[in-house]
Motif scaffolding. Sequence first.
Motif, PDB file in Angstrom:
ATOM      1  N   HIS A   1      -7.962  13.502   1.455  1.00 18.92           N
ATOM      2  CA  HIS A   1      -8.538  12.068   1.146  1.00 18.92           C
ATOM      3  C   HIS A   1      -9.781  12.004   2.028  1.00 18.92           C
TER       4      HIS A   1
ATOM      5  N   ASP B   1      -3.419   2.337  -4.339  1.00 15.44           N
ATOM      6  CA  ASP B   1      -4.086   2.159  -2.900  1.00 15.44           C
ATOM      7  C   ASP B   1      -4.981   1.138  -2.861  1.00 15.44           C
ATOM      8  N   SER B   2      -6.153   1.050  -2.043  1.00 18.42           N
ATOM      9  CA  SER B   2      -6.953   0.012  -2.230  1.00 18.42           C
ATOM     10  C   SER B   2      -7.198  -0.751  -2.963  1.00 18.42           C
TER      11      SER B   2
ATOM     12  N   HIS C   1       0.138  -0.640   0.015  1.00 19.45           N
ATOM     13  CA  HIS C   1      -0.095   0.264   0.287  1.00 19.45           C
ATOM     14  C   HIS C   1       1.125   0.889   0.136  1.00 19.45           C
TER      15      HIS C   1
ATOM     16  N   TYR D   1       0.596   3.402   1.894  1.00 19.28           N
ATOM     17  CA  TYR D   1       1.301   4.337   2.777  1.00 19.28           C
ATOM     18  C   TYR D   1       2.462   3.434   4.078  1.00 19.28           C
TER      19      TYR D   1
ATOM     20  N   SER E   1      -8.867   9.211  -3.144  1.00 20.97           N
ATOM     21  CA  SER E   1      -7.646   8.336  -2.738  1.00 20.97           C
ATOM     22  C   SER E   1      -5.971   8.693  -2.975  1.00 20.97           C
TER      23      SER E   1
ATOM     24  N   MET F   1      -6.988  -5.540   4.149  1.00 22.24           N
ATOM     25  CA  MET F   1      -6.220  -5.601   2.787  1.00 22.24           C
ATOM     26  C   MET F   1      -6.129  -7.192   2.313  1.00 22.24           C
TER      27      MET F   1
ATOM     28  N   SER G   1     -11.799   4.188  -1.024  1.00 20.56           N
ATOM     29  CA  SER G   1     -12.515   6.259  -0.915  1.00 20.56           C
ATOM     30  C   SER G   1     -12.047   5.838  -2.801  1.00 20.56           C
TER      31      SER G   1
ATOM     32  N   GLU H   1     -11.539  10.136   3.584  1.00 19.22           N
ATOM     33  CA  GLU H   1     -11.605  10.145   5.063  1.00 19.22           C
ATOM     34  C   GLU H   1     -11.534  11.558   6.370  1.00 19.22           C
TER      35      GLU H   1
ATOM     36  N   TYR I   1     -17.594   0.131   3.838  1.00 28.21           N
ATOM     37  CA  TYR I   1     -16.174   0.696   2.894  1.00 28.21           C
ATOM     38  C   TYR I   1     -15.423  -0.660   3.191  1.00 28.21           C
TER      39      TYR I   1
ATOM     40  N   HIS J   1      -6.701  10.963  10.209  1.00 31.60           N
ATOM     41  CA  HIS J   1      -7.620  11.872   9.420  1.00 31.60           C
ATOM     42  C   HIS J   1      -8.338  12.358   9.911  1.00 31.60           C
TER      43      HIS J   1
HETATM   44  P1  13P Z   1      -7.289   4.380  -0.604  1.00 35.23           P
HETATM   45  O1  13P Z   1      -8.096   3.772  -0.583  1.00 35.23           O
HETATM   46  O2  13P Z   1      -6.925   5.814  -0.351  1.00 35.23           O
HETATM   47  O3  13P Z   1      -4.936   3.935  -0.744  1.00 35.23           O
HETATM   48  O4  13P Z   1      -7.329   4.690   1.375  1.00 35.23           O
HETATM   49  C1  13P Z   1      -6.719   3.413   2.738  1.00 35.23           C
HETATM   50  C2  13P Z   1      -6.875   3.823   3.158  1.00 35.23           C
HETATM   51  O5  13P Z   1      -6.800   2.797   4.826  1.00 35.23           O
HETATM   52  C3  13P Z   1      -7.252   5.193   4.025  1.00 35.23           C
HETATM   53  O6  13P Z   1      -6.591   5.115   5.528  1.00 35.23           O
END
Ligand code: 13P
Length: 307
Positions: A196, A38-39, A22, A24, A212, A62, A127, A198, A110, A173
């Motif tokens: 983002h 991203d996710s 991911h 992050y 996202s 994930m 997202s 969130e 989500y 967030h």
């Molecule tokens: P994304 O789907 O934008 O990568 O976000 C994942 C997530 O866990 C945000 O906190």
Amino acid sequence: MQELIKEIGQLKKERQAIVLAHNYEPPEIQEIADITGDSLGLSVDAARLDHPVIVFCGVRFMAESAAILAPDKKVILPRLECGCGLADMAKAADLRKMRRERPAAVVVTYVNSSAEVKAESDICCTSGNAVNVVKSIPAGQEIIFVPDRNLGAYVQEKTGREMILWDGACPIHDAIRAADIIKAKDAHPKALLMVHPECRPEVIKLADGVCSTGGMTDFVKQSTAKEFLVATEEGMLYPLRKAHPDRIFHPVAKDAPNAMICPDMKMISLADIHSSLEKMEPIITVNPEIADRARLALERMLAVPRN
Ligand code: 13P
């Protein structure tokens, strides 16, 4: 470190494994990953890839989604304790109770949620496609949105659909306030603000782009601006700076040190990846009956295009 990276490369070949990470994750993990994203992107990849082994560098929900979408593959999460504070805010029993009270409602969940909660849902979203997922539901249909109230509020605003919002939020967030944004904008008046979804509505209101993590990279690509403020977990700065070395990215920082760092996203180390490929563990397993129901909700989500 170079020796470790070389050995990981060899083990990946021996095991026919692919590493997904991911946005992050720490830089050294993103660097050895075969695919970062991203996710939504990572879920699509997990479902389409041929490799028999997926090493998932992210958090548990994930890796669980990957295991559900690719039941014939072994999905390894190098550290099982990588959780998600937001996912922990919705329990399957509570969602079942809400469904009983509103039997006609469609449940949109989500992906930051457990497999058990997904199994109680009609369709998932990330997202990256939440707006289109909600638009895909017939008008007039009652909708329950689980578990992120901020993303839910944003989707309500974009679609004009009233929804029943679960009372959850991402602790990272949700901690950003309008005052933090105003301070950052004062310090960098020329920068565009990417947020983002969130984040709180008061923060989203000030944004130039609501995206996202993957969407942020595209937003920059399509923009001629030189400077950007980034309102999300700080790991995202690495792929942004790597993809766009000619631009400047500033984190929207809270005053507290490390406030914009998700500790769960920083747990996996190169040594963990090496050891998990060597031992072929820990493998993510999901109860097959729960996985079958959760897969329906995830596959419906994958049929909907990005926002
Ligand atoms: P994304 O789907 O934008 O990568 O976000 C994942 C997530 O866990 C945000 O906190």
